[in-house]
Design a protein around this motif. Sequence first.
Motif, PDB file in Angstrom:
ATOM      1  N   PRO A  47       0.836  -1.210   0.000  1.00  0.00           N
ATOM      2  CA  PRO A  47       0.000   0.000   0.000  1.00  0.00           C
ATOM      3  C   PRO A  47       0.872   1.261   0.000  1.00  0.00           C
ATOM      4  CG  PRO A  47      -0.839  -1.596   1.577  1.00  0.00           C
ATOM      5  CD  PRO A  47       0.484  -2.116   1.080  1.00  0.00           C
ATOM      6  N   PRO A  48       0.453   2.289  -0.728  1.00  0.00           N
ATOM      7  CA  PRO A  48      -0.854   2.467  -1.343  1.00  0.00           C
ATOM      8  C   PRO A  48      -1.016   1.758  -2.688  1.00  0.00           C
ATOM      9  CG  PRO A  48       0.457   4.400  -1.775  1.00  0.00           C
ATOM     10  CD  PRO A  48       1.296   3.480  -0.908  1.00  0.00           C
ATOM     11  N   GLY A  49       0.001   1.049  -3.132  1.00  0.00           N
ATOM     12  CA  GLY A  49      -0.108   0.294  -4.367  1.00  0.00           C
ATOM     13  C   GLY A  49      -0.908  -0.981  -4.172  1.00  0.00           C
ATOM     14  N   ARG A  50      -1.062  -1.701  -5.263  1.00  0.00           N
ATOM     15  CA  ARG A  50      -1.860  -2.921  -5.240  1.00  0.00           C
ATOM     16  C   ARG A  50      -1.412  -3.822  -6.384  1.00  0.00           C
ATOM     17  NH1 ARG A  50      -8.460  -3.036  -5.605  1.00  0.00           N
ATOM     18  NH2 ARG A  50      -8.661  -5.216  -5.029  1.00  0.00           N
ATOM     19  N   THR A  51      -1.448  -5.123  -6.170  1.00  0.00           N
ATOM     20  CA  THR A  51      -1.202  -6.097  -7.232  1.00  0.00           C
ATOM     21  C   THR A  51      -2.437  -6.975  -7.339  1.00  0.00           C
ATOM     22  OG1 THR A  51       1.179  -6.074  -6.796  1.00  0.00           O
ATOM     23  CG2 THR A  51       0.331  -7.944  -8.054  1.00  0.00           C
ATOM     24  N   VAL A  52      -2.843  -7.255  -8.566  1.00  0.00           N
ATOM     25  CA  VAL A  52      -4.016  -8.086  -8.816  1.00  0.00           C
ATOM     26  C   VAL A  52      -3.646  -9.224  -9.749  1.00  0.00           C
ATOM     27  CG1 VAL A  52      -5.657  -6.190  -8.447  1.00  0.00           C
ATOM     28  CG2 VAL A  52      -4.814  -6.667 -10.765  1.00  0.00           C
ATOM     29  N   VAL A  53      -4.519 -10.223  -9.784  1.00  0.00           N
ATOM     30  CA  VAL A  53      -4.403 -11.318 -10.743  1.00  0.00           C
ATOM     31  C   VAL A  53      -5.715 -11.454 -11.492  1.00  0.00           C
ATOM     32  CG1 VAL A  53      -2.588 -12.645  -9.589  1.00  0.00           C
ATOM     33  CG2 VAL A  53      -4.969 -13.001  -8.920  1.00  0.00           C
ATOM     34  N   ALA A  54      -5.598 -11.846 -12.754  1.00  0.00           N
ATOM     35  CA  ALA A  54      -6.758 -12.247 -13.549  1.00  0.00           C
ATOM     36  C   ALA A  54      -6.772 -13.766 -13.517  1.00  0.00           C
ATOM     37  CB  ALA A  54      -6.623 -11.739 -14.977  1.00  0.00           C
ATOM     38  N   VAL A  55      -7.881 -14.335 -13.106  1.00  0.00           N
ATOM     39  CA  VAL A  55      -7.962 -15.784 -12.945  1.00  0.00           C
ATOM     40  C   VAL A  55      -9.170 -16.338 -13.698  1.00  0.00           C
ATOM     41  CG1 VAL A  55      -6.775 -15.795 -10.713  1.00  0.00           C
ATOM     42  CG2 VAL A  55      -9.250 -15.586 -10.769  1.00  0.00           C
ATOM     43  N   ASP A  56      -9.011 -17.577 -14.113  1.00  0.00           N
ATOM     44  CA  ASP A  56     -10.114 -18.368 -14.648  1.00  0.00           C
ATOM     45  C   ASP A  56     -10.134 -19.627 -13.801  1.00  0.00           C
ATOM     46  OD1 ASP A  56     -12.045 -19.701 -16.050  1.00  0.00           O
ATOM     47  OD2 ASP A  56     -10.908 -19.817 -17.928  1.00  0.00           O
TER      48      ASP A  56
END
Length: 163
Positions: A47-56
């Motif tokens: 934080p304040p950053g963020r990491t995301v994933v795209a999942v199926d």
Amino acid sequence: MNIRTATAQDWPSIFPFWSEIVEAGETYVYPLGLDSDEARTIWMEQPPGRTVVAVDGDEVLGSAKMGPNRPGRGAHIATGSFMVSPGAQGRGVGRALGAYVLDWARGEGYHGIQFNCVVESNVAAVHLWKSLGFEIMTTIPEAFDSVSHGLVGLHVMYQKLGE
């Protein structure tokens, strides 16, 4: 496809494609030969950053990280970085992650979003970012040493978000 916050349990699925993309030498300025712990420090934002994933389902298709482009008086401008697993390319993962980061930056109140290093020979990425409303502000000539193209330019791309 679902996009959600990345967890420590996602890293073993991210690192193989992260490493493959970096080691290919076509799109990222990250140092070569990083081990999993070194790469995780670079990619998994605090934080304040963020990491995301795209999942199926349980499959991680891609990942993005986002946050302020600079600290302090530059923190009103966001930035982001994106990687799509080579096996998931062509499925709209990059576009979905890009739209997610734009929505996130708007929701967080950023004035604009800047990509500092878009390799000009990465025509798919340049096309994607333009289609999502980014402009090339300048190109630094011969700033990236591409494995297959030699010295190529790095675009600085920008999109204004606030009024």
